[in-house]
Structures are given as C-alpha cells and as structure tokens.
Design a protein around this motif. Structure first.
Motif, PDB file in Angstrom:
ATOM      1  N   VAL A  79      36.735  -9.102 -19.677  1.00 21.26           N
ATOM      2  CA  VAL A  79      38.016  -8.397 -19.753  1.00 21.26           C
ATOM      3  C   VAL A  79      38.114  -7.464 -18.562  1.00 21.26           C
ATOM      4  O   VAL A  79      37.102  -7.022 -18.016  1.00 21.26           O
ATOM      5  N   LEU A  80      39.345  -7.188 -18.162  1.00 22.12           N
ATOM      6  CA  LEU A  80      39.551  -6.109 -17.212  1.00 22.12           C
ATOM      7  C   LEU A  80      39.439  -4.832 -18.040  1.00 22.12           C
ATOM      8  O   LEU A  80      40.037  -4.733 -19.114  1.00 22.12           O
ATOM      9  N   ARG A  81      38.693  -3.873 -17.576  1.00 28.37           N
ATOM     10  CA  ARG A  81      38.388  -2.702 -18.412  1.00 28.37           C
ATOM     11  C   ARG A  81      39.653  -1.956 -18.840  1.00 28.37           C
ATOM     12  O   ARG A  81      40.491  -1.613 -18.008  1.00 28.37           O
ATOM     13  N   PRO A  82      39.813  -1.737 -20.161  1.00 25.25           N
ATOM     14  CA  PRO A  82      40.998  -1.008 -20.617  1.00 25.25           C
ATOM     15  C   PRO A  82      40.769   0.496 -20.633  1.00 25.25           C
ATOM     16  O   PRO A  82      41.716   1.279 -20.789  1.00 25.25           O
ATOM     17  N   GLU A  83      39.506   0.908 -20.490  1.00 20.15           N
ATOM     18  CA  GLU A  83      39.121   2.321 -20.502  1.00 20.15           C
ATOM     19  C   GLU A  83      37.688   2.370 -20.019  1.00 20.15           C
ATOM     20  O   GLU A  83      37.074   1.322 -19.774  1.00 20.15           O
ATOM     21  N   TYR A 108      34.574  10.112 -13.595  1.00 21.03           N
ATOM     22  CA  TYR A 108      35.047   8.879 -12.969  1.00 21.03           C
ATOM     23  C   TYR A 108      36.531   8.974 -12.646  1.00 21.03           C
ATOM     24  O   TYR A 108      37.273   9.777 -13.221  1.00 21.03           O
ATOM     25  N   ILE A 109      36.925   8.151 -11.688  1.00 21.85           N
ATOM     26  CA  ILE A 109      38.338   8.014 -11.304  1.00 21.85           C
ATOM     27  C   ILE A 109      38.540   6.529 -11.043  1.00 21.85           C
ATOM     28  O   ILE A 109      37.738   5.944 -10.314  1.00 21.85           O
ATOM     29  N   GLY A 110      39.574   5.920 -11.606  1.00 22.96           N
ATOM     30  CA  GLY A 110      39.769   4.514 -11.269  1.00 22.96           C
ATOM     31  C   GLY A 110      40.822   3.819 -12.101  1.00 22.96           C
ATOM     32  O   GLY A 110      41.392   4.395 -13.035  1.00 22.96           O
ATOM     33  N   PRO A 111      41.108   2.562 -11.754  1.00 20.75           N
ATOM     34  CA  PRO A 111      42.134   1.797 -12.456  1.00 20.75           C
ATOM     35  C   PRO A 111      41.653   1.221 -13.787  1.00 20.75           C
ATOM     36  O   PRO A 111      40.497   0.841 -13.911  1.00 20.75           O
ATOM     37  N   GLY A 304      33.776  13.207 -24.492  1.00 17.91           N
ATOM     38  CA  GLY A 304      34.442  13.028 -23.202  1.00 17.91           C
ATOM     39  C   GLY A 304      35.947  13.008 -23.333  1.00 17.91           C
ATOM     40  O   GLY A 304      36.504  13.151 -24.433  1.00 17.91           O
ATOM     41  N   PHE A 305      36.614  12.861 -22.202  1.00 15.44           N
ATOM     42  CA  PHE A 305      38.074  12.713 -22.221  1.00 15.44           C
ATOM     43  C   PHE A 305      38.482  11.846 -21.040  1.00 15.44           C
ATOM     44  O   PHE A 305      37.702  11.634 -20.102  1.00 15.44           O
ATOM     45  N   ALA A 306      39.700  11.323 -21.108  1.00 15.39           N
ATOM     46  CA  ALA A 306      40.284  10.656 -19.935  1.00 15.39           C
ATOM     47  C   ALA A 306      41.750  11.058 -19.837  1.00 15.39           C
ATOM     48  O   ALA A 306      42.411  11.297 -20.850  1.00 15.39           O
ATOM     49  N   ALA A 307      42.239  11.115 -18.592  1.00 17.26           N
ATOM     50  CA  ALA A 307      43.611  11.545 -18.336  1.00 17.26           C
ATOM     51  C   ALA A 307      44.334  10.480 -17.535  1.00 17.26           C
ATOM     52  O   ALA A 307      43.750   9.856 -16.651  1.00 17.26           O
ATOM     53  N   GLY A 308      45.605  10.279 -17.840  1.00 16.22           N
ATOM     54  CA  GLY A 308      46.408   9.312 -17.106  1.00 16.22           C
ATOM     55  C   GLY A 308      46.958   9.937 -15.833  1.00 16.22           C
ATOM     56  O   GLY A 308      47.663  10.944 -15.890  1.00 16.22           O
TER      57      GLY A 308
END
Ligand code: HAM
Length: 422
Positions: A79-83, A108-111, A304-308
């Motif tokens: 799969v293309l990573r969704p997160e 991390y930073i990325g698509p 952790g967290f992630a931001a759009g």
C-alpha cells in the motif's frame, strides 16, 4: 488554450515553484523546532506491506476498508502509506531502535496517501509532519507531544485553535463502553444514518464521529467513555490535564472524540481550527501503548501526533499569514555580444562561490529584454557587460531597487554584493 493530454490523478496536486517557498519555510521551521525539542528525523519508504497497515490501523477502519491505494507485485501486496505511525513502529521494531536506550523521540515530514473523496482540505496525496515518542508511558510525554504541536501553530501565528482532549482508556474499558453505546443506540437503530447503521456492528465508536444531522440526537444522549475508564486510565488522563495546565495549554474535553485508527489507547486529541470548514482538524494524535507489541515488538508504550500541512496552509490563507520570502536572485549578469556572454558564463561561479545567487539569460535575448527579465526575477543587482566593459575591465553595476548605476572592477562588484551577505 488546448486541454492538456495528461493531468494529475484526482486529489493529487503539483506543488509549483511559486508555492514551494512556503513549503520549504514550514519544513525548515519544523526541523528547527523539532531539534530544539531534541527529536530526531526518521524517513521510511513510501510503500509498506499491506499486512502492516491492516494490522496496525485495524481492518474495520475507514482508511483500511476503503481508502488505501494498494497493489501487488508477484506475491507481495503493497500500500502507499496512509499515515506514518504504523510504519515508524515497524521501523522501530525491525531496526531494534529500543536498543539505542531511553525513549526514542522521532519526527517526520512527508507525503501520505488516502483514496478519500477530494474536497477543500482533503486530498488523496497530502503531507503530514508529526512526532512519535516510543518507550515512555509517562503523561509528560503526552504533554510534550501536544506542546510541540501547538508550538508550531503559534510560531506561525495560528492561535485561534481549539485543543480537543479525551481518554479512550484501555481495551477492556473500551469494550465495556462499546457494549453500553450499542445498547443505547439499539432501540433507534433504524433512525440512524446509513453510514452509522453500517458502523453499528463493526466500528460503533466511529458513530460518535458522525457529521450526519439525523445521528445528532442519539449521539448527544449517548453514554460517555470517561465513565467507563479504569482507575489507572483516569489517573493518567488527570496527569495529562495537570501537565497541560502547568504549560498554560488550554483544552476542551470532548468525551465523544474518537480517532480513526484502532491502535489508540488512553489519551486522544485533535487540534481544530474554525478556518478550515468541514475538514476542521489541523492535527490529531494520541497514545498507542499496545501497537508495538501488536506488530511483533516488545511491550513499548508510545504517543504521537500528525498534522496536515495543506490544512495548515489553508488556515494561513484565511488568516492572511504569508509564509516564506519572495523569489529573488542576488545577481543577474546582463550581456551584449558573444564575448560578453562567454565572460558572463565563466564569472557566475565567482558570485556563487562567495555565497551569492547568480544567473544570466539563457535565451539570447536583447539587453532590454534581459533587464526586464532581471526585474521579473527580482534581482538585487544587474552586472551589465558589453565589449567596452570587457576592454576597460570596468563593469556597470546596477542596484535594481534604487535604480543606481556605478562603474566598478569585478573585485569591487564582488565585494559590494557579497559584502551584504557576511
Ligand atoms: P489523522 O488524524 O488520520 O492521524 O491525520 C492527521 C492529520 O492529517 C489530520 O488532522 C489532517 O490535518 C491531515 N489529513 C488526514 N487526512 C487528510 C487528507 N485526506 N487530506 C489532507 N489532510 C489530511 C494520523 O495520521 C495519525 N498517524 C496521527 C498520530 C501520530 N497518532 C499517533 N501518532
């Protein structure tokens, strides 16, 4: 104009040169601030094995059941990573990062890729930045993660946000809660929206996240998970709130906040912005104390967290915040004639070696057109060279903003231009 033959995929966008400077600005800011918080960058492949994502996020989640881009090659399913939480955990386990000692503080930073229906703030390829702290069950780690997240938005000037906070406890309390929630909804099951009806069996907690009007009355009267938490979970949650208080971070408790992946335990949070419209989450995260073990590692609590990033830029636009500087170049060498053009080509490196950016015309344009181009490129200086200048070794230096011209040697020009740099 003719329609282009080839276009990007639906929900995937090009980031063009005029926009890329704001991306670079944000990426630099994230890197600088992450270093200050003593986080280290991790980069994992864009593709992961399907099993990891299914196991990590949960079979019944929206992402896994309908939003992953998947394909196979030979025996392998990708799969293309969704997160990035599950991939980072995979990398942590695979590379024995626990053996580095202490807690691992990664950023991390990325698509990322999710096959959602595109709309404002929702793309199929989008970008996240985020943190994961592996190896600490301390509420202090939760507080640091949240503090970093908010810190980035504050640095940029996005301050009108709401931090929503909840605890979803351990799996046992959650199972009890699920049963209570289903019992509450059962008599009115027929009145729920189609989506919620579907979620009732497989993923009832997600009903709380429903935006459908007809679900509202049943959600508003539903039991809350906080009443089902174990003593340990309550203690942890209280500690998180205490630390946030110590840091002066305000929050709104939202007992109906559930996150989109199954790996969460204990703390769950989202940062909401009024400037985003329907897709109002700038960022989200929480604890996932069981995921490392779930995918084959030693028991390792984590948060952790992630931001759009696209959503961050939408908020900036709404608030009139401009990120990144204007395009500019220090020197544009304007030439007349072949000999001057050759001279220009060989002198560009002199400016570059001294730290200045330098360019010239690649299209054989007239001097007038080159001057126009220098303006368009936002050049600070133009160095004007013709046959005469080559003979006398005195060149015209034009300060573009001041419209001032001086006749100088190349050394004096280099001094003047690069002197501004040091
Ligand atoms: P998430 O809530 O799925 O969490 O995504 C985090 C953020 O990514 C969202 O708040 C949103 O800003 C942005 N985002 C998500 N989907 C899209 C989309 N289709 N288009 C544009 N932006 C989007 C996670 O991904 C977790 N891995 C966060 C985490 C890290 N939890 C623990 N550690």
């Amino acid at each position: 104009m003719a329609q282009p033959i080839y276009t990007t995929h639906h929900g995937m966008v090009d980031i063009l040169p005029d926009e890329v400077r704001k991306w670079q600005f944000l990426e630099n800011l994230i890197r600088e601030e992450a270093e200050k918080f003593n986080f280290e960058e991790i980069r994992t492949p864009i593709m992961e094995k399907t099993e990891l994502i299914v196991r990590g996020l949960g079979q019944m989640t929206d992402i896994v059941s309908k939003e992953i881009f998947s394909f196979s090659r030979g025996e392998d399913n990708y799969v293309l990573r969704p997160e990035l939480t599950a991939p980072v955990v995979r990398a942590f386990v695979e590379n024995r990062l626990d053996q580095r000692g202490g807690s691992q503080k990664l950023y991390y930073i990325g698509p990322m890729f999710r096959a959602e229906r595109p709309q404002k703030g929702r793309q199929r390829q989008f970008h996240q930045f985020g943190l994961e702290i592996m190896g600490s069950s301390d509420a202090l780690a939760d507080a640091e993660v949240i503090a970093f997240m908010i810190h980035i938005y504050h640095k940029i000037g996005i301050t009108n946000t709401t931090l929503k906070l909840n605890s979803i406890g351990d799996p046992e309390s959650r199972d009890q809660y699920k049963r209570a929630l289903k019992a509450h909804l059962k008599p009115d099951l027929e009145k729920l929206s189609e989506v919620s009806k579907k979620r009732y069996e497989n993923n009832p907690l997600r009903i709380l996240d429903s935006k459908e009007e007809e679900d509202r009355p049943f959600i508003e009267t539903a039991p809350v998970i906080t009443e089902f938490l174990s003593e340990k979970s309550v203690k942890h949650y209280n500690k998180v709130k205490e630390y946030l208080g110590d840091l002066g971070i305000t929050y709104e408790e939202d007992p109906y906040l559930v996150r989109g992946m199954d790996y969460y335990t204990e703390t769950a949070f989202e940062l909401i912005s009024p400037d985003l419209g329907a897709q109002d989450a700038l960022a989200g995260g929480g604890r996932y104390d069981l995921l490392v073990e779930e995918i084959g590692g030693l028991p390792t609590p984590a948060v952790g967290f992630a931001a759009g990033m696209e959503r961050l830029f939408i908020a900036c636009e709404e608030l009139g915040i401009r990120l990144g500087s204007e395009k500019k170049v220090d020197v544009y060498i304007v030439t007349l004639g072949d000999a001057a053009r050759k001279w220009g080509l060989t002198q560009l490196s002199k400016f570059r070696e001294k730290g200045a950016s330098a360019t010239m015309d690649y299209m054989g344009r007239s001097m007038k057109a080159q001057m126009k181009d220098a303006n368009r490129e936002n050049a600070r200086f133009a160095v004007i060279v013709g046959e005469n200048e080559l003979n006398t070794r005195q060149f015209t230096l034009r300060n573009m903003a001041a419209s001032e011209e001086n006749s100088l040697t190349l050394d004096a020009i280099l001094q003047k231009i690069t002197g501004h740099h040091t």
